[in-house]
Write an enzyme that holds these catalytic residues in place. Structure first.
Site, short mmCIF file in Angstrom:
data_model
loop_
_atom_site.label_atom_id
_atom_site.label_comp_id
_atom_site.label_asym_id
_atom_site.label_seq_id
_atom_site.Cartn_x
_atom_site.Cartn_y
_atom_site.Cartn_z
N SER A 22 82.83 -47.76 41.80
CA SER A 22 83.40 -48.86 42.58
C SER A 22 84.16 -48.28 43.77
O SER A 22 84.75 -47.20 43.67
CB SER A 22 84.35 -49.64 41.66
OG SER A 22 84.56 -50.93 42.15
N CYS A 25 89.85 -46.70 47.73
CA CYS A 25 90.57 -46.07 48.83
C CYS A 25 91.26 -44.80 48.37
O CYS A 25 91.91 -44.78 47.32
CB CYS A 25 91.66 -47.00 49.35
SG CYS A 25 91.02 -48.37 50.29
N ALA A 58 86.69 -48.44 50.98
CA ALA A 58 86.66 -49.34 52.13
C ALA A 58 86.72 -48.50 53.40
O ALA A 58 87.69 -47.76 53.60
CB ALA A 58 87.85 -50.29 52.07
N GLN A 100 81.06 -48.80 51.79
CA GLN A 100 81.68 -50.13 51.86
C GLN A 100 82.26 -50.32 53.26
O GLN A 100 83.18 -49.61 53.66
CB GLN A 100 82.78 -50.31 50.81
CG GLN A 100 83.23 -51.77 50.74
CD GLN A 100 84.38 -52.02 49.79
OE1 GLN A 100 85.40 -51.34 49.83
NE2 GLN A 100 84.22 -53.01 48.91
N TYR A 203 91.23 -59.33 52.32
CA TYR A 203 91.04 -58.69 53.64
C TYR A 203 90.30 -59.66 54.57
O TYR A 203 90.01 -60.80 54.19
CB TYR A 203 90.32 -57.35 53.46
CG TYR A 203 91.15 -56.38 52.64
CD1 TYR A 203 92.38 -55.92 53.12
CD2 TYR A 203 90.76 -55.98 51.36
CE1 TYR A 203 93.18 -55.06 52.37
CE2 TYR A 203 91.56 -55.13 50.60
CZ TYR A 203 92.76 -54.67 51.11
OH TYR A 203 93.56 -53.84 50.36
C1 FNR Z 1 90.50 -49.96 44.32
N1 FNR Z 1 89.69 -51.09 44.54
C2 FNR Z 1 89.05 -51.24 45.75
N2 FNR Z 1 88.14 -52.24 45.92
C3 FNR Z 1 87.41 -52.32 47.05
O1 FNR Z 1 86.60 -53.23 47.16
N3 FNR Z 1 87.59 -51.41 48.05
C4 FNR Z 1 88.49 -50.38 47.97
O2 FNR Z 1 88.57 -49.54 48.85
C5 FNR Z 1 89.28 -50.32 46.79
N4 FNR Z 1 90.24 -49.35 46.64
C6 FNR Z 1 90.78 -49.10 45.39
C7 FNR Z 1 91.56 -47.95 45.18
C8 FNR Z 1 92.01 -47.65 43.91
C9 FNR Z 1 92.80 -46.39 43.67
C10 FNR Z 1 91.73 -48.52 42.83
C11 FNR Z 1 92.19 -48.21 41.42
C12 FNR Z 1 91.01 -49.67 43.04
C13 FNR Z 1 89.29 -51.94 43.41
C14 FNR Z 1 88.20 -51.26 42.57
O3 FNR Z 1 87.02 -51.07 43.31
C15 FNR Z 1 87.87 -52.07 41.31
O4 FNR Z 1 87.35 -53.31 41.69
C16 FNR Z 1 89.09 -52.29 40.41
O5 FNR Z 1 89.79 -51.07 40.22
C17 FNR Z 1 88.71 -52.87 39.06
O6 FNR Z 1 87.79 -52.01 38.41
P1 FNR Z 1 88.27 -50.99 37.24
O7 FNR Z 1 89.23 -50.02 37.87
O8 FNR Z 1 88.94 -51.82 36.19
O9 FNR Z 1 87.01 -50.34 36.77
#
Ligand code: FNR
Length: 403
Positions: A22, A25, A58, A100, A203
């Site tokens: 996923s 950032c 992102a 992304q 966003y």
């Molecule tokens: C994220 N998430 C996130 N989502 C997204 O669409 N773009 C991004 O850049 C980020 N950045 C980000 C940084 C960090 C450190 C975390 C922990 C999360 C959300 C992430 O992609 C995901 O949707 C959530 O963390 C839920 O999934 P998990 O962690 O329960 O597997």
């Protein structure tokens, strides 16, 4: 039977399994949006670790679209060239590199989470001292002191204390659409196979979708058709430059989690998402990555394992998603939209069940991939999945040692 290790075939792209990293950032650029060794190792390790798709964090399509000055960007050819070795390495591991594409809108110009996520004082980017010459480009590469942020409706936004905010006029809307288009073109040159448009988590694109943050009275606000217009135009622009053979994903917040809140009359709901899914499918989007929330501090989301899965599952069942599971040579999703589930997915058996029970077509794993970069390999081991010639899926360099 379709399960976690069955390939996912979309258009002419074959993803080796149903596990994606996923987007997350890292806030690890200097202040120029260029990837560093951190990005190469971070993304590269997850490709070594067996992910079918490795999505970048992102990645800002223009400097004003960064959440912090340290976000990754793709607003120049230099960014594309710098990302190329990463996509190459990811591909060499048998994984599919995805990017992304993002614009932080009203939530831009903040310090990093570990610095308090505080609004930065507005500086010159897009502001009065941006005089359009080369020195403006220099300014855009910095921004450590903050910049003017873009918003559909500055007065409607639930947070206070931001630096200067610009209500987007038609020219700004056009600039953003063109920034997504150019970013997609550069992403292709950098070797990415999947382009994901970030329209979630409060966003910019989500700010237009939700009536909570969009109070415009022009053709980009008001009705559902108007609020979804910017995302549709961005999607069209990205799809125009993205090859027919390659997938486009969109990440949405399936709901704002604000239904029933007295202070909010109208909000983005699961019903809105089903309706949007059908529109995006018609525009050539291949997979909807269903996250949720992130728009408003009073949101009330459920937590825990699979907490967002019912959103993905409902969209999958009620939208134009047509999955022809089992077809070997043709794309499974030629006629419809695949759906990705994310949130609280940490166990191989849990992930496998989501695919097996047709609740989702792809699982996106975030934090568990931070804890364990080799989650994909661990999943293969636990589910007793072997490589093509019967051996473990671990990389050849490690194989003798881990057996
Ligand atoms: C994220 N998430 C996130 N989502 C997204 O669409 N773009 C991004 O850049 C980020 N950045 C980000 C940084 C960090 C450190 C975390 C922990 C999360 C959300 C992430 O992609 C995901 O949707 C959530 O963390 C839920 O999934 P998990 O962690 O329960 O597997």
């Amino acid at each position: 039977m379709t399960d976690l290790f069955s390939p996912l075939s979309i258009r002419d792209t074959e993803v080796p399994n149903r596990i994606a990293v996923s987007p997350m950032c890292q806030y690890s650029c200097a202040t120029d949006g260029l990837p560093t060794e951190w990005h190469r190792v971070h993304l590269g390790s997850r490709a070594v670790g067996g992910a079918g798709i490795v999505l970048t964090e992102a990645t800002a399509v223009e400097p004003r679209g960064r959440i912090t000055p340290h976000d990754l960007g793709i607003w120049s050819d230099e960014h594309a060239r710098a990302l190329e070795p990463i996509t190459e390495f990811v591909r060499e591991q048998g994984s599919v590199p995805g990017i992304q594409l993002a614009h932080a809108g009203h939530k831009a110009s903040k310090s990093r989470p570990w610095e308090g996520n505080e609004p930065l004082v507005s500086g010159g980017i897009g502001g009065e001292d941006d005089d359009g010459d080369d020195s403006a480009h220099e300014d855009q590469n910095e921004g450590a002191n903050g910049w003017e942020v873009l918003s559909p409706s500055p007065d409607a936004y639930p947070f206070g204390g931001e630096p200067s905010i610009r209500k987007m006029d038609h020219e700004d809307v056009e600039t953003v659409i063109e920034a997504f288009r150019a970013a997609a073109r550069r992403s292709l040159e950098a070797g990415f196979v999947v382009a994901e448009i970030h329209a979630a988590h409060g966003y910019l694109l989500h700010e237009f979708l939700s009536p909570v943050t969009n109070r415009r009275d022009d053709e980009y606000g008001g009705s559902f058709e108007n609020r979804t217009r910017l995302l549709r135009e961005v999607t069209r622009a990205v799809r125009e430059v993205w090859p027919d053979e390659q997938p486009v994903f969109v990440r949405i917040s399936g709901t704002d989690w604000l239904e029933g809140l007295e202070s909010v009359a109208d909000t983005w709901t699961l019903e809105s998402s089903v309706r949007l899914a059908n529109q995006l499918s018609e525009l050539g989007v291949d997979l909807l990555d269903v996250s949720s929330g992130g728009l408003h501090p009073e949101q009330d989301p459920p937590t825990g394992p699979n907490s967002q899965v019912p959103l993905a599952e409902t969209i999958r069942a009620e939208s134009a998603c047509v999955s022809e599971s089992g077809s070997e040579n043709e794309s499974e999703f030629e006629k419809g939209l695949a759906v990705g589930a994310v949130g609280g997915i940490t166990e191989p058996e849990q992930a496998d069940a989501l695919i097996r029970n047709e609740r989702a077509d792809l699982v996106l794993v975030g934090r568990e991939f931070l804890r364990d970069p080799y989650f994909g390999l661990r999943a293969a081991d636990e589910l007793e999945v072997e490589g093509e010639s019967g051996e473990t899926k671990w990389p050849i360099q490690y194989r003798r040692a881990v057996r």
